[in-house]
Scaffold this active site. Structure first.
Site, mmCIF file in Angstrom:
data_model
loop_
_atom_site.group_PDB
_atom_site.id
_atom_site.type_symbol
_atom_site.label_atom_id
_atom_site.label_comp_id
_atom_site.label_asym_id
_atom_site.label_seq_id
_atom_site.Cartn_x
_atom_site.Cartn_y
_atom_site.Cartn_z
ATOM 1 N N GLU A 179 -15.169 18.183 42.483
ATOM 2 C CA GLU A 179 -13.947 18.975 42.668
ATOM 3 C C GLU A 179 -14.052 19.914 43.863
ATOM 4 O O GLU A 179 -13.110 20.067 44.628
ATOM 5 C CB GLU A 179 -13.677 19.820 41.417
ATOM 6 C CG GLU A 179 -13.642 19.033 40.142
ATOM 7 C CD GLU A 179 -14.068 19.878 38.975
ATOM 8 O OE1 GLU A 179 -13.199 20.213 38.163
ATOM 9 O OE2 GLU A 179 -15.259 20.208 38.874
ATOM 10 N N ASN A 227 -13.155 32.114 32.055
ATOM 11 C CA ASN A 227 -12.414 31.495 33.156
ATOM 12 C C ASN A 227 -11.561 30.326 32.678
ATOM 13 O O ASN A 227 -10.376 30.273 32.917
ATOM 14 C CB ASN A 227 -13.378 31.005 34.244
ATOM 15 C CG ASN A 227 -14.143 32.136 34.902
ATOM 16 O OD1 ASN A 227 -13.673 33.261 34.932
ATOM 17 N ND2 ASN A 227 -15.319 31.842 35.401
ATOM 18 N N GLY A 240 -12.749 21.517 35.349
ATOM 19 C CA GLY A 240 -12.830 20.060 35.345
ATOM 20 C C GLY A 240 -14.030 19.524 34.591
ATOM 21 O O GLY A 240 -14.280 18.312 34.608
ATOM 22 N N GLY A 282 -20.956 27.610 40.992
ATOM 23 C CA GLY A 282 -21.923 28.616 40.579
ATOM 24 C C GLY A 282 -23.285 28.451 41.210
ATOM 25 O O GLY A 282 -23.592 27.446 41.856
ATOM 26 N N ASN A 283 -24.123 29.466 41.000
ATOM 27 C CA ASN A 283 -25.432 29.507 41.638
ATOM 28 C C ASN A 283 -26.377 28.426 41.116
ATOM 29 O O ASN A 283 -27.179 27.876 41.868
ATOM 30 C CB ASN A 283 -26.067 30.888 41.433
ATOM 31 C CG ASN A 283 -25.310 31.960 42.179
ATOM 32 O OD1 ASN A 283 -24.661 31.688 43.180
ATOM 33 N ND2 ASN A 283 -25.375 33.185 41.686
#
Length: 503
Positions: A293, A383, A387, A270-271
């Site tokens: 990851e 979503n 992890g 993500g941003n």
């Protein structure tokens, strides 16, 4: 593509995607490659979706149990979901079509820590795996496979599946050869031995995947890029969150709890995560490492500038611009990046041993430090946990980041009680919003509540949270974790009925 498929037995199995897909039967459990939009099969899923649609048009049922590494792409998750061809899916997912059908009750979905998927399969918890569909970048003369831009659970699917379809993608860079480290030393309890990895850059396995040639049912040639979004420019909110974390790391160095090179970094997708990484570079940090990851554009940039000297991951999830940068500097990145199976990249023993600093996003946190990473209003999956739990529970520091509000201020991301709990207060060290940072280490629930409200909540919600907490303390008579149960989830209910948490 003879240079990509060098083994004669593999060449003898070449076939079109529709012929390969015809070998996948209704009711099968199929393990497919793919991790966060990288290294997924490009042709067979679309051909399979077409078969499913034709079967449904004839009035026949055609659904699969689908297992992957993490999220894939519209060409896989989206096509199969749209065709009504998924009965069960795990683990992480991000496709809108798939998500909608999960939340409509049309697909059964199991959200699971990414580090547990391979061992669940080996333990037999997921049943027999009938077929694996795996993308690779090439096949060597001796039949070993050069992995693609992700490893994920591919080793496990190849080992456990009865039959295998291989997609060889000529679009993936030749230079991936040698970047992977596939460890074949894991065993089932009670015969497990320590995994011999003590630094993020250590190589403990071999560069290639093994495959029993007798399992090969088809080889499909493809030439298509991973479909990944562009890296969004960092906004002011993300920069402020990054700034708070960078200053916190400096404070920890001054206190002697961290060294100047920190500890291995884990950064979620993500941003905000990208902004934190860029903030470390701009803040003058150097000589860093990563045990994570996914390598996104932000981390790739830190590797390019030698801010990060060694990075271990299971996937390269890069934008088109990131891919160009990667291909243009392959030799530089090859010396610094190691791609591993996710059972290693997300292994609790290794995360604890290395002392990772985990930085992950969240949907909301409550005033006591519990985290919701996955659900809207406690019921609709977004979503998945990915992890984040692997690293939150076992890391040296567990940091969760979010803007303080969402939906133009209609939602407070700091609430009296989270509507769904993915990470309990026991596994959370640091909470950060653009408003500030709350260091929760060594604090009781009531001490955490005061700090989170004062430092992280948006000013428009802060008085309401303070009022709730004071009344909860009074009504509970000083209980360990004060709550007004009749109001604890009232904010979420108001949002569902009125469109705002507070009106």
């Amino acid at each position: 593509m003879t240079d990509r498929i060098r083994h004669p037995h593999f060449r003898s199995k070449l076939m079109p995607a529709d012929q390969a897909a015809a070998q996948i039967m209704p009711g099968m459990t199929v393990g497919m490659s793919g991790f966060t939009g990288a290294g997924y099969p490009k042709e067979v899923p679309a051909a399979l979706a077409s078969r499913m649609e034709q079967a449904h048009a004839r009035g026949s049922d055609f659904k699969l149990r689908l297992l992957t590494g993490a999220s894939t792409a519209p060409e896989l998750d989206g096509e199969l979901a749209k065709a009504g061809g998924i009965d069960f899916r795990l683990p992480y997912q991000s496709d809108p079509e798939l998500r909608a059908r999960i939340n409509q009750g049309k697909i059964e979905y199991m959200d699971i820590h990414l580090g547990q998927v391979a061992q669940y399969a080996w333990f037999g918890f997921l049943g027999k795996i009938d077929m694996a569909v795996i993308e690779v970048s090439a096949v060597l003369d001796d039949g070993r496979l050069i992995p693609s831009t992700s490893v994920g659970n591919n080793k496990t699917w190849l080992d456990l599946a009865d039959k295998v379809i291989v997609e060889v993608n000529a679009e993936q860079p030749d230079g991936l050869d040698g970047m992977h480290d596939i460890y074949y030393g894991t065993a089932l309890p009670p015969h497990r031995k320590p995994i011999p990895l003590v630094k993020p850059g250590d190589r403990i396995g071999e560069p290639y995947l093994r495959l029993d040639p007798s399992k090969i049912m088809g080889v499909v040639e493809t030439r298509a890029p991973d479909r990944l979004g562009r890296f969004a420019p960092t906004d002011e909110t993300s920069r402020r969150i990054a700034g708070h974390l960078v200053e916190f790391f400096r404070h920890e160095i001054r206190q002697g709890r961290l060294g100047e090179h920190l500890l291995p970094l884990q950064s979620g997708v993500g941003n905000i995560a990208n902004a934190v990484l860029l903030g470390l570079r701009d803040g003058g940090f150097e000589g860093l490492t990563a045990f994570t990851e996914v390598i996104q554009d932000g981390m790739l940039d830190l590797i390019r500038t030698n801010t990060i000297l060694a990075a271990s991951a299971t996937a390269l999830s890069l934008s088109p611009e990131g891919i160009q940068q990667f291909v243009g500097n392959l030799e530089h990145y090859r010396r610094r990046i190691v791609l591993r199976p996710q059972e290693i990249s997300n292994h609790a023993e290794l995360i604890r041993r290395l002392g990772c600093i985990a930085i992950n996003g969240m949907v909301e946190a409550d005033i006591y430090g519990n985290i919701n990473s996955t659900h809207v209003a406690g019921t609709s999956i977004i979503n998945g946990i990915g992890g984040s739990g692997d690293f939150a529970r076992s890391g040296f520091l567990s940091c969760f980041v979010t803007p303080s509000t969402a939906k133009d201020g209609a939602i407070s991301c700091i609430t009296p009680m989270v509507s769904h709990t993915d990470h309990t207060e026991h596994d959370v060290s640091i909470i950060v919003t653009e408003q500030g940072l709350a260091d929760l280490r060594g604090l009781s629930p009531k001490q955490r509540a005061r700090l989170i409200i004062d430092n992280c909540a948006h000013p428009s919600y802060r008085p309401l949270l303070q009022d709730y907490f004071l009344r909860a303390c009074h009504q509970s008579g000083g209980k360990h974790t004060p709550h007004v149960l009749s109001e604890a989830l009232a904010w979420h209910q108001r949002y569902l009925t009125r469109g705002r948490m507070v009106v």
